[in-house]
Design an enzyme around this catalytic site. Structure first.
Site, PDB file in Angstrom:
ATOM      1  N   TYR A  41       1.902 -11.113   2.819  1.00  0.00           N
ATOM      2  CA  TYR A  41       0.613 -10.870   2.555  1.00  0.00           C
ATOM      3  C   TYR A  41       0.235 -11.354   1.194  1.00  0.00           C
ATOM      4  CZ  TYR A  41       0.320  -6.267   0.500  1.00  0.00           C
ATOM      5  OH  TYR A  41       0.375  -5.410  -0.350  1.00  0.00           O
ATOM      6  N   GLU A  55       6.426   1.764  -9.882  1.00  0.00           N
ATOM      7  CA  GLU A  55       5.206   1.048 -10.014  1.00  0.00           C
ATOM      8  C   GLU A  55       4.082   2.163  -9.110  1.00  0.00           C
ATOM      9  OE1 GLU A  55       5.212  -2.618  -7.906  1.00  0.00           O
ATOM     10  OE2 GLU A  55       6.708  -1.929  -6.477  1.00  0.00           O
ATOM     11  N   LYS A  75       6.482  -9.808  -1.299  1.00  0.00           N
ATOM     12  CA  LYS A  75       5.182  -8.935  -0.908  1.00  0.00           C
ATOM     13  C   LYS A  75       5.174  -9.127   0.558  1.00  0.00           C
ATOM     14  CE  LYS A  75       0.244  -8.480  -2.197  1.00  0.00           C
ATOM     15  NZ  LYS A  75       0.268  -7.361  -2.904  1.00  0.00           N
ATOM     16  N   ARG A 118      11.388 -10.502  21.926  1.00  0.00           N
ATOM     17  CA  ARG A 118      11.950  -9.682  20.727  1.00  0.00           C
ATOM     18  C   ARG A 118      13.454  -9.704  20.721  1.00  0.00           C
ATOM     19  NH1 ARG A 118      13.863  -4.534  19.523  1.00  0.00           N
ATOM     20  NH2 ARG A 118      12.798  -3.460  17.766  1.00  0.00           N
ATOM     21  N   ARG A 121       2.915 -17.038  -5.736  1.00  0.00           N
ATOM     22  CA  ARG A 121       3.588 -15.749  -5.014  1.00  0.00           C
ATOM     23  C   ARG A 121       3.947 -15.852  -3.803  1.00  0.00           C
ATOM     24  NH1 ARG A 121       1.999 -10.045  -6.596  1.00  0.00           N
ATOM     25  NH2 ARG A 121       0.228 -10.437  -5.281  1.00  0.00           N
TER      26      ARG A 121
END
Length: 283
Positions: free
Chosen positions: A32, A179, A147, A99, A51
């Site tokens: 995301y 962070e 991310k 799945r 990114r």
């Protein structure tokens, strides 16, 4: 009611649907980005797009649209939802398939975007009073430079902070700060800004890159290295950066005041520079 984007269609939010077999839902198999909007324009869009491309590549995923199309989707959502200050959230997953832990060859990526109005985003009261943070162990997976939508532990960290009467948490691994739960962390000692070096241990923040570039242009000294909580508590200032908070002062860590216990001049100046320059370059 908001208009959102789902796999090629702009629809009212209450009509938006994603398959129950989508791997973002079943495996957190997705990435995301969040892009800020100021004055109806996108902040650092090119950085977020770059990114996103890297995150997709690291997970062997294809982008469902071109960068130009992605920009137009962002702009359309900002216009139709009348966003002056706020955020555009984007998520790409590997798509829907039966799945199985192995990546499915037949799945087509899912793309979802929505907006969040945030009036007063640039003039947030927290920037004037500062944030209080606590330290917690960093128990996330090792590839934090991607991310991904795996945000359960950061969510737990924010709840730990709330339970402690603080605003956020800084994560610590092997004695050093990595962070914040949703931001990059910094301290200021003398005339030097210190922040964690890039690697797989932290997210390569788009706001981080812009702020460090602007700090260098303003003749501020920057060191990219690890630092401890004790060093942070002894610093003159501390702050965090992210797309949704820009530059936000930190005035207390684990109950100990940082510097004078109030926002300092370096964070204030960097926030001012960042907002000014970002508005000039917004698209």
């Amino acid at each position: 009611m908001r208009t959102v984007y789902v796999n090629g269609a702009y629809v009212p939010e209450d009509e938006a649907k994603i398959s129950v077999f989508d791997r973002g839902f079943l495996f957190a198999d997705g990435v995301y980005e969040v892009t800020s909007v100021l004055d109806g324009k996108l902040i650092d869009f090119a950085g977020h797009a770059a990114r996103l491309k890297r995150s997709l590549s690291e997970l062997e995923m294809e982008s469902p649209v071109s960068e130009d199309d992605l920009l137009e989707i962002h702009r359309h959502l900002v216009r139709v939802n009348e966003i002056d200050e706020g955020l555009v959230y984007l998520q790409v997953t590997r798509g829907a398939a039966d799945r199985d832990f192995a990546y499915p060859a037949e799945a087509r990526p899912s793309l979802v975007l929505f907006t969040q109005a945030k009036p007063g985003l640039a003039d947030a009261p927290a920037a004037k009073k500062g944030m209080r943070v606590i330290s917690i162990p960093d128990r996330r997976w090792g590839r934090r430079d991607i991310k991904t939508v795996q945000l359960l532990y950061p969510s737990m960290g924010k709840m730990m902070a709330r339970a402690a009467g603080a605003d956020d948490a800084w994560m610590v691994e092997e004695g050093a700060v990595t962070e914040g739960t949703s931001n990059n962390a910094y301290i200021v000692k003398g005339n030097t800004i210190v922040t964690r070096h890039l690697g797989e241990e932290i997210l390569h923040g788009i706001t981080r890159a812009a702020v460090l570039r602007m700090a260098a242009e303003a003749q501020m000294k920057v060191e990219e290295r690890s630092f401890t909580i004790a060093e942070a508590q002894d610093a003159d200032e501390a702050f965090v950066t992210s797309a949704s908070t820009f530059v936000m002062p930190v005035v207390e860590i684990d109950g100990e005041p940082v510097g004078a216990g109030a926002p300092g001049p370096v964070a204030a100046r960097l926030r001012e520079i960042y907002l000014d320059e970002s508005r000039k370059k917004a698209v």
